[in-house]
Design a protein around this motif. Structure first.
Motif, PDB file in Angstrom:
ATOM      1  N   ILE A  42       0.851  -1.194   0.000  1.00  0.00           N
ATOM      2  CA  ILE A  42       0.000   0.000   0.000  1.00  0.00           C
ATOM      3  C   ILE A  42       0.880   1.234   0.000  1.00  0.00           C
ATOM      4  O   ILE A  42       1.836   1.333   0.772  1.00  0.00           O
ATOM      5  CB  ILE A  42      -0.917   0.022   1.232  1.00  0.00           C
ATOM      6  N   SER A  43       0.562   2.162  -0.878  1.00  0.00           N
ATOM      7  CA  SER A  43       1.260   3.449  -0.877  1.00  0.00           C
ATOM      8  C   SER A  43       0.211   4.555  -0.870  1.00  0.00           C
ATOM      9  O   SER A  43      -0.876   4.404  -1.444  1.00  0.00           O
ATOM     10  CB  SER A  43       2.149   3.587  -2.112  1.00  0.00           C
ATOM     11  N   LEU A  44       0.531   5.654  -0.215  1.00  0.00           N
ATOM     12  CA  LEU A  44      -0.434   6.751  -0.111  1.00  0.00           C
ATOM     13  C   LEU A  44       0.294   8.050   0.150  1.00  0.00           C
ATOM     14  O   LEU A  44       1.445   8.065   0.609  1.00  0.00           O
ATOM     15  CB  LEU A  44      -1.451   6.469   0.996  1.00  0.00           C
ATOM     16  N   ASP A  45      -0.379   9.146  -0.165  1.00  0.00           N
ATOM     17  CA  ASP A  45       0.135  10.481   0.134  1.00  0.00           C
ATOM     18  C   ASP A  45      -0.539  10.986   1.399  1.00  0.00           C
ATOM     19  O   ASP A  45      -1.776  10.943   1.512  1.00  0.00           O
ATOM     20  CB  ASP A  45      -0.153  11.446  -1.016  1.00  0.00           C
ATOM     21  N   LEU A  46       0.251  11.450   2.333  1.00  0.00           N
ATOM     22  CA  LEU A  46      -0.257  11.976   3.603  1.00  0.00           C
ATOM     23  C   LEU A  46       0.053  13.463   3.685  1.00  0.00           C
ATOM     24  O   LEU A  46       1.214  13.871   3.570  1.00  0.00           O
ATOM     25  CB  LEU A  46       0.397  11.240   4.780  1.00  0.00           C
ATOM     26  N   GLU A  47      -0.978  14.270   3.869  1.00  0.00           N
ATOM     27  CA  GLU A  47      -0.797  15.711   3.990  1.00  0.00           C
ATOM     28  C   GLU A  47      -0.752  16.102   5.464  1.00  0.00           C
ATOM     29  O   GLU A  47      -1.635  15.733   6.237  1.00  0.00           O
ATOM     30  CB  GLU A  47      -1.936  16.461   3.301  1.00  0.00           C
ATOM     31  N   VAL A  48       0.303  16.839   5.837  1.00  0.00           N
ATOM     32  CA  VAL A  48       0.447  17.324   7.215  1.00  0.00           C
ATOM     33  C   VAL A  48       0.743  18.816   7.176  1.00  0.00           C
ATOM     34  O   VAL A  48       1.075  19.376   6.119  1.00  0.00           O
ATOM     35  CB  VAL A  48       1.564  16.569   7.970  1.00  0.00           C
ATOM     36  N   ASP A  49       0.631  19.439   8.321  1.00  0.00           N
ATOM     37  CA  ASP A  49       0.942  20.863   8.432  1.00  0.00           C
ATOM     38  C   ASP A  49       2.390  21.109   7.998  1.00  0.00           C
ATOM     39  O   ASP A  49       3.321  20.495   8.523  1.00  0.00           O
ATOM     40  CB  ASP A  49       0.728  21.310   9.885  1.00  0.00           C
ATOM     41  N   GLY A  50       2.549  22.000   7.028  1.00  0.00           N
ATOM     42  CA  GLY A  50       3.891  22.272   6.507  1.00  0.00           C
ATOM     43  C   GLY A  50       4.842  22.867   7.526  1.00  0.00           C
ATOM     44  O   GLY A  50       6.067  22.874   7.319  1.00  0.00           O
ATOM     45  N   LYS A  51       4.334  23.363   8.645  1.00  0.00           N
ATOM     46  CA  LYS A  51       5.183  23.961   9.666  1.00  0.00           C
ATOM     47  C   LYS A  51       5.751  22.934  10.644  1.00  0.00           C
ATOM     48  O   LYS A  51       6.588  23.267  11.485  1.00  0.00           O
ATOM     49  CB  LYS A  51       4.403  25.025  10.445  1.00  0.00           C
ATOM     50  N   LEU A  52       5.293  21.690  10.538  1.00  0.00           N
ATOM     51  CA  LEU A  52       5.840  20.648  11.408  1.00  0.00           C
ATOM     52  C   LEU A  52       7.266  20.319  11.005  1.00  0.00           C
ATOM     53  O   LEU A  52       7.657  20.463   9.846  1.00  0.00           O
ATOM     54  CB  LEU A  52       4.979  19.377  11.317  1.00  0.00           C
ATOM     55  N   THR A  53       8.026  19.835  11.987  1.00  0.00           N
ATOM     56  CA  THR A  53       9.370  19.347  11.664  1.00  0.00           C
ATOM     57  C   THR A  53       9.244  17.988  11.005  1.00  0.00           C
ATOM     58  O   THR A  53       8.206  17.307  11.116  1.00  0.00           O
ATOM     59  CB  THR A  53      10.227  19.231  12.929  1.00  0.00           C
ATOM     60  N   LEU A  54      10.304  17.569  10.332  1.00  0.00           N
ATOM     61  CA  LEU A  54      10.276  16.262   9.684  1.00  0.00           C
ATOM     62  C   LEU A  54      10.070  15.155  10.707  1.00  0.00           C
ATOM     63  O   LEU A  54       9.344  14.184  10.447  1.00  0.00           O
ATOM     64  CB  LEU A  54      11.588  16.042   8.916  1.00  0.00           C
ATOM     65  N   ALA A  55      10.692  15.296  11.878  1.00  0.00           N
ATOM     66  CA  ALA A  55      10.550  14.271  12.916  1.00  0.00           C
ATOM     67  C   ALA A  55       9.104  14.154  13.369  1.00  0.00           C
ATOM     68  O   ALA A  55       8.563  13.040  13.543  1.00  0.00           O
ATOM     69  CB  ALA A  55      11.452  14.604  14.108  1.00  0.00           C
TER      70      ALA A  55
END
Length: 456
Positions: free
Chosen positions: A320-333
């Protein structure tokens, strides 16, 4: 409807009061215990009718802060009080009748035309009052009026027993009056038992007979209902309150779930008037739920936005592969922790033989302040789009180009035409390619949104 209930209850007071007075006078003058018992029965009926009138008026009040389900149970309390009065009268009559039979006192009874007249008149009045009360009780589902109808109905039969007793006394059988009084007492006890049983069932929230089966049948027919899990019903006056729990597809949006709840409520009300239904939905996984549906449910329950979900069934596992959208201001960690938790939840739902790969990307800003670009800038962007599209020729007639300037860069929207026979996937790839090409053409452009339309 409320005025009809009050009117018929008030007329019962007048009828029972008149009969109690007439029977009392004749009973005292004749010495007939049977007639006196009937006078007491009518006197209690009068008191019961007053209780009924008060109960009907109170039960008609709407729900308030202290009585969320209305005041309908007042009618049941009134009916229970009437039951107690019936048993009290029966006990007194039985005691007196037995004492007369044991002490051989029936010779003091006088049967005359007045006694016959008042009993016959009582039977006629009881018959018509019972019919009127029963008709109104059924139309309004009033327990208090039903109890009052039962009183007048029992009066009619007990008056018949008294009439037979008077006939016996007329022909010289003095004991017939006390025997008739015992019959009256037994009939009153039977009426009291029937009324009391029904009233107690209501006060203890016993489900109306057949209500659960009827409601289940109605609700199952509502589109979107997967199953009926629980039905609870109870009466309160002329209303039936129903709690229904239905299973719905957990992949449905909240708006659709709300529509199903409203449809269930409407269906119950349409088929069972005077019923108020409260509907609870239980989200469940249905048999034909796809893996993509299950993934979307998991993401939605976590408040995450996912798209481009791809499922590959391999020989020994599912990829399974998918795109996950998160707040761009979050750190990569921080973003990676969110993705890991999502992947673990998907694996927990689908089993160990699942491989999940997540592509993290920033959420597009939802509320940007901006302004319309200058006309010459719009012309320049439209010319660039047409030039880039001409190279491939899959997308034609670039139109409705709009350019908005924001602090993060320009946002471009455009419409175009494509061959109506092309698949959605093919069109998406062409539009996506044109969007990327335009962004590469100008560093000022932050985002491009293309809308393809079938060429007519």
């Amino acid at each position: 409807m409320q005025s009809e209930k009050e009117s018929v209850a008030l007329s019962s007071i007048l009828a029972s009061a008149g009969m109690a007075i007439a029977k009392g006078i004749i009973g005292v003058s004749s010495g007939s215990l049977a007639i006196l018992s009937e006078a007491g029965h009518s006197l209690i009926d009068c008191g019961a009718a007053i209780m009924t009138y008060v109960a009907v008026r109170v039960s008609g009040k709407p729900a308030d802060e202290e009585h969320h389900y209305g005041h309908g149970k007042v009618e049941s309390v009134s009916a229970l009080g009437e039951t107690a009065l019936l048993f009290l009268l029966s006990g007194i009559v039985i005691w007196e009748a037995v004492m007369r039979l044991i002490n051989h006192e029936p010779h003091s009874v006088v049967a005359n035309y007045w006694g016959f007249g008042v009993i016959i008149a009582s039977i006629i009045i009881d018959y018509y009052r019972a019919r009127a009360l029963t008709r109104t009780a059924k139309a309004t589902q009033s327990q208090a009026l039903e109890a009052d109808a039962l009183h007048f109905s029992s009066d009619m039969w007990s008056s018949g027993a008294v009439l037979i007793g008077l006939v016996g006394v007329w022909f010289g059988f003095g004991w017939a009056d006390s025997a008739a009084a015992l019959v009256v007492a037994v009939l009153v006890c039977v009426a009291g038992w029937r009324l009391g049983h029904r009233t107690i069932m209501t006060l203890t929230d016993t489900a109306p007979e057949g209500a659960a089966e009827t409601i289940t049948h109605i609700v199952r027919a509502v589109p979107g209902v997967v199953a009926v899990e629980q039905v609870r019903a109870r009466d309160a006056g002329d209303r039936t309150f129903v709690d229904v729990t239905v299973a719905v597809n957990r992949a449905l949006p909240l708006e659709r779930v709300a529509e199903i709840k409203a449809a269930v409520t409407a269906a119950v009300a349409a088929n069972m008037p005077r019923t108020e239904a409260s509907v609870t939905t239980d989200p469940v996984a249905i048999d034909d739920e796809t893996i993509v549906d299950r993934i979307m449910v998991i993401a939605r329950n976590r408040g995450l936005a996912v798209h481009h979900v791809t499922v590959h069934s391999l020989q020994d596992k599912t990829a399974i592969s998918l795109d996950l959208e998160v707040d761009g201001k979050l750190t990569l960690a921080e973003a990676h922790d969110i993705a890991d938790a999502l992947e673990e939840a998907i694996a927990g739902e689908l089993g160990d033989k699942v491989e999940v790969e997540t592509h993290i990307e920033p959420l597009q800003p939802g509320d940007l302040s901006g302004r319309e670009a200058l006309p010459e800038r719009v012309v320049a962007v439209e010319a660039a789009l047409k030039e880039l599209a001409a190279a491939d020729k899959a997308l034609r007639n670039i139109h409705d180009v709009r350019v908005r300037e924001t602090d993060d860069g320009e946002i471009v929207n455009f419409h175009c035409h494509a061959d109506p026979g092309m698949t959605v996937l093919a069109v998406h790839e062409k539009v996506d390619g044109l969007e990327r090409a335009l962004k590469e053409h100008s560093s000022l452009i932050k985002r491009v949104i293309g809308h393809a339309e079938p060429m007519r």
